[in-house]
Design an enzyme around this catalytic site. Structure first.
Site, PDB file in Angstrom:
ATOM      1  N   CYS A 164       0.836  -1.208   0.000  1.00  0.00           N
ATOM      2  CA  CYS A 164       0.000   0.000   0.000  1.00  0.00           C
ATOM      3  C   CYS A 164       0.872   1.260   0.000  1.00  0.00           C
ATOM      4  CB  CYS A 164      -0.911  -0.026   1.229  1.00  0.00           C
ATOM      5  SG  CYS A 164      -1.785   1.511   1.549  1.00  0.00           S
ATOM      6  N   CYS A 200      -0.029   3.915   2.650  1.00  0.00           N
ATOM      7  CA  CYS A 200       0.358   3.445   3.982  1.00  0.00           C
ATOM      8  C   CYS A 200       1.799   3.849   4.291  1.00  0.00           C
ATOM      9  CB  CYS A 200       0.229   1.930   4.076  1.00  0.00           C
ATOM     10  SG  CYS A 200      -1.452   1.301   3.867  1.00  0.00           S
TER      11      CYS A 200
END
Length: 328
Positions: free
Chosen positions: A90, A93
């Site tokens: 991600c 993230c």
């Protein structure tokens, strides 16, 4: 309960919808597991090395499905635990996680960052109904209290954390202890346990809500102004009702507006689903439709729901005004 503090208003509608789903799946976090399991985990942690023991009190921890109960739910009885749901693939993230880690280190123990790899721990992601990552959920007193999704800029994240701490400072003992330089872990070691609360909490942990309720009522009989006992009693009563809630309660209540018990069940279900204004509005309408003993019961049920929130929560403030206009 969700949204002790307000989420950032600039979040998109899609993000807010995802958060609603995430929090609605987390209502049963307050149902702590059996005391024996907690004791077993404590015993296991007691056998770890000194380094591991020190890590147990750190501001940043990695959490798995196996220790989520101990490291997130139980820790949240002392300080807020901010759960960072992320994955290695991600991109956003990788932007948000360093921000959260930096702020946690600067927090001085007033809150804990619990990092959860959703790929390695899919059941935790399922628990929150996560539809996109990163998703960040704050847990306090065993309950989800606020959340956001997406890689927000550091100033917004810092502001979100500050509002969270301000809202919970008088409810979670570890916050003030950390701010005074002791740290949440040291506060727990130094502050003697009140056996009355120990009894009530043990009953709650084993799912004996009747015993927990009676224990908190005994505290309030002796100390009517004890805010900790009032808040805990409200949590016990709501948890018991929420766990027994009929999934069709809302539809049943809508079909029978004069059935007061149905309105109570529906309001509890709506609150468990994070539909706070709907729950308050339903009971205010019930107060307006009733009289005498039924009106008192509806008002009392609404007041009990108010007690699950900080008194300055703007939704509670607005609902109190509406209630007053109905009553007077």
């Amino acid at each position: 309960m969700e949204n002790v503090t307000r989420p950032d208003p600039r979040q998109s509608a899609a993000q807010n919808a995802a958060l609603s789903a995430a929090l609605s799946g987390a209502v049963d976090l307050s149902g702590l597991k059996a005391k024996a399991e907690a004791a077993s985990r404590a015993s296991q942690r007691g056998g770890q090395s000194d380094g591991a023991a020190a890590g147990a009190g750190a501001s940043i921890i990695d959490v798995t499905e196996a220790d989520f109960q101990a490291e997130v739910v139980e820790r949240s009885l002392q300080v807020p635990v901010v759960v960072d749901l992320w994955a290695t693939w991600c991109g956003p993230c990788k932007q948000l996680s360093p921000v959260l880690e930096r702020l946690a280190e600067q927090g001085g123990g007033t809150w804990v960052l619990a990092k959860v790899d959703v790929d390695a721990n899919p059941r935790i992601a399922q628990l929150f109904g996560v539809q996109s990552i990163p998703t960040v959920v704050a847990i306090a007193g065993g309950q989800p209290v606020d959340a956001f999704s997406g890689a927000l800029p550091e100033p917004q994240v810092r502001q979100w954390i500050d509002r969270l701490i301000d809202a919970l400072r008088d409810r979670l003992p570890g916050i003030r202890a950390a701010e005074q330089g002791g740290g949440a872990g040291e506060a727990a070691a130094e502050e003697p346990e009140d056996p009355r609360f120990t009894e009530a909490e043990a009953a709650f942990e084993r799912g004996d809500y009747d015993a927990a309720e009676q224990a908190y009522l005994r505290i309030l009989d002796a100390e009517p102004a004890n805010e900790q006992a009032k808040f805990a009693l409200a949590q016990v009563r709501f948890t018991r009702r929420a766990e027994a809630a009929d999934p069709a309660a809302i539809a049943k209540a809508d079909a029978a507006p004069d059935d007061l018990e149905a309105q109570f069940a529906a309001a509890d279900t709506e609150l468990a689903q994070q539909k706070v204004e709907d729950a308050f509005g339903r009971l205010i309408a019930a107060v307006g439709r009733t009289a005498g003993e039924d009106r008192d019961r509806a008002r009392q049920h609404l007041v009990e729901l108010f007690e699950l929130f900080p008194p300055d929560d703007e939704r509670v403030t607005a609902a109190r005004r509406k209630l007053a206009s109905v009553l007077f």
